[in-house]
Design an enzyme around this catalytic site. Structure first.
Site, short mmCIF file in Angstrom:
data_model
loop_
_atom_site.label_atom_id
_atom_site.label_comp_id
_atom_site.label_asym_id
_atom_site.label_seq_id
_atom_site.Cartn_x
_atom_site.Cartn_y
_atom_site.Cartn_z
N GLY A 13 0.77 -1.24 0.00
CA GLY A 13 0.00 0.00 0.00
C GLY A 13 0.80 1.29 0.00
O GLY A 13 0.29 2.33 0.41
N ASN A 15 1.67 3.07 -2.63
CA ASN A 15 1.00 4.00 -3.55
C ASN A 15 -0.28 4.55 -2.94
O ASN A 15 -0.62 5.72 -3.13
CB ASN A 15 0.71 3.32 -4.89
CG ASN A 15 1.91 3.33 -5.81
OD1 ASN A 15 2.27 4.38 -6.35
ND2 ASN A 15 2.55 2.19 -5.97
N LEU A 84 -3.94 -7.11 -7.71
CA LEU A 84 -3.37 -8.21 -8.50
C LEU A 84 -4.39 -9.05 -9.25
O LEU A 84 -4.03 -10.05 -9.87
CB LEU A 84 -2.52 -9.10 -7.59
CG LEU A 84 -1.25 -8.41 -7.06
CD1 LEU A 84 -0.50 -9.33 -6.11
CD2 LEU A 84 -0.35 -7.97 -8.20
N LEU A 86 -7.67 -9.50 -12.06
CA LEU A 86 -8.36 -8.91 -13.21
C LEU A 86 -9.70 -8.36 -12.72
O LEU A 86 -10.38 -8.99 -11.90
CB LEU A 86 -8.59 -10.01 -14.25
CG LEU A 86 -8.82 -9.59 -15.69
CD1 LEU A 86 -7.65 -8.76 -16.21
CD2 LEU A 86 -9.00 -10.83 -16.55
N ILE A 87 -10.06 -7.17 -13.21
CA ILE A 87 -11.36 -6.60 -12.83
C ILE A 87 -12.44 -7.29 -13.67
O ILE A 87 -12.32 -7.36 -14.89
CB ILE A 87 -11.36 -5.07 -13.11
CG1 ILE A 87 -10.24 -4.37 -12.32
CG2 ILE A 87 -12.70 -4.46 -12.78
CD1 ILE A 87 -10.33 -4.51 -10.82
N ASN A 101 -4.96 2.26 -13.58
CA ASN A 101 -4.01 1.35 -12.94
C ASN A 101 -2.62 1.96 -13.02
O ASN A 101 -2.31 2.68 -13.97
CB ASN A 101 -4.00 0.00 -13.69
CG ASN A 101 -3.02 -0.99 -13.10
OD1 ASN A 101 -2.97 -1.20 -11.89
ND2 ASN A 101 -2.21 -1.62 -13.94
N HIS A 103 1.37 0.79 -13.23
CA HIS A 103 2.20 -0.38 -13.53
C HIS A 103 3.67 0.05 -13.50
O HIS A 103 4.01 1.11 -14.04
CB HIS A 103 1.84 -0.93 -14.91
CG HIS A 103 2.61 -2.17 -15.25
ND1 HIS A 103 2.26 -3.42 -14.77
CD2 HIS A 103 3.73 -2.35 -15.99
CE1 HIS A 103 3.13 -4.31 -15.21
NE2 HIS A 103 4.04 -3.69 -15.95
N ASP A 144 -3.07 -4.66 -18.21
CA ASP A 144 -2.05 -3.69 -18.64
C ASP A 144 -2.19 -3.23 -20.10
O ASP A 144 -1.21 -2.80 -20.71
CB ASP A 144 -0.63 -4.27 -18.44
CG ASP A 144 -0.38 -4.67 -16.99
OD1 ASP A 144 -0.91 -3.99 -16.10
OD2 ASP A 144 0.33 -5.67 -16.77
N GLU A 173 6.44 6.35 -9.25
CA GLU A 173 5.05 5.97 -9.05
C GLU A 173 4.36 6.88 -8.05
O GLU A 173 3.21 7.28 -8.23
CB GLU A 173 4.97 4.53 -8.54
CG GLU A 173 5.44 3.48 -9.52
CD GLU A 173 5.22 2.08 -9.00
OE1 GLU A 173 4.12 1.79 -8.51
OE2 GLU A 173 6.16 1.27 -9.06
C1 GRF Z 1 3.61 -1.00 -7.51
O1 GRF Z 1 4.88 -1.20 -8.06
C2 GRF Z 1 2.58 -0.82 -8.60
O2 GRF Z 1 3.08 -0.18 -9.73
C3 GRF Z 1 2.24 -2.23 -8.93
O3 GRF Z 1 2.25 -2.91 -7.70
C4 GRF Z 1 3.12 -2.24 -6.79
C5 GRF Z 1 2.33 -1.92 -5.58
O4 GRF Z 1 3.13 -1.38 -4.57
N1 GRF Z 1 1.01 -2.31 -9.69
P1 GRF Z 1 2.46 -0.73 -3.29
O5 GRF Z 1 1.55 -1.79 -2.67
O6 GRF Z 1 1.69 0.46 -3.74
O7 GRF Z 1 3.59 -0.39 -2.38
#
Ligand code: GRF
Length: 196
Positions: A13, A15, A84, A86-87, A101, A103, A144, A173
């Protein structure tokens, strides 16, 4: 009116936190109104600590729980931040153009089924890429693949390990995702932008 953001996360978490911190500085523009997860993820615990409603989906392959949660929260945007799964296509259809999303590579390079976490950065190094980065894109039914809204780049260094590259990409990110949401709030829908 405040743009209402639901975040889905399966992992630690970071992000989610970066987004929450950025939005806390601009409360009249956008706010996190719920956090969803398909598992008992650390991100859900973080959400509880921050006071965001935390929802553990019990049947994440089915659309019902997710659509109910999004409607109940009166969500404007669903943000996948390390989610992680698929929606379900029913959710994608109902929320077309309103799911984004993040990535950790420069899509279309190094995306798709099974490309997450360390594997992405290992693939970048194995391919000999000299640049990597992060991508924010719209979500459709395929992992993606949706329209790219913005990317942030980092150099790949000769001495990089997947971990050192991941750390460099993560910093990007944490700037890219908040900006994507604030720009979406301004336009009332996700749109393409550039990262300064
Ligand atoms: C990030 O690298 C994001 O780009 C990918 O999964 C990771 C999640 O990291 N989709 P966090 O849980 O936000 O630390």
């Amino acid at each position: 009116m405040t743009y209402r953001v639901v975040v889905a996360a399966s992992g630690r978490g970071s992000n989610l936190l970066a987004l929450g911190d950025a939005l806390a500085r601009r409360p009249e523009e956008a706010a996190i109104v719920a956090v969803l997860s398909d598992r008992d993820a650390p991100a859900l615990e973080l959400a509880r600590q921050r006071g965001w409603p935390a929802i553990r989906l019990l049947t994440p392959a089915e659309p019902l729980e997710m659509t109910s949660a999004l409607r109940a929260c009166r969500a404007d945007l669903l943000v996948l931040a390390g989610y992680l799964r698929l929606i379900p296509s029913e959710v994608v259809q109902e929320w077309q153009g309103r799911i984004i999303n993040i990535h950790p590579s420069l899509l279309p390079r190094h995306g798709g089924v099974g490309m997450y976490g360390r594997r992405v950065h290992a693939a970048v190094l194995a391919a000999g890429d000299t640049t990597s980065g992060a991508t924010v894109h719209l979500v459709d039914e395929v992992f993606d693949r949706g329209e790219i809204l913005a990317q942030g780049t980092v150099p790949v260094r000769a001495e990089d390990s997947p971990e050192s590259l991941a750390a460099r990409v993560l910093e990007v990110e944490h700037r890219l995702l908040p900006k994507a949401v604030l720009v979406a709030a301004e336009h009332r829908r996700p749109v393409a932008f550039t990262l300064d």
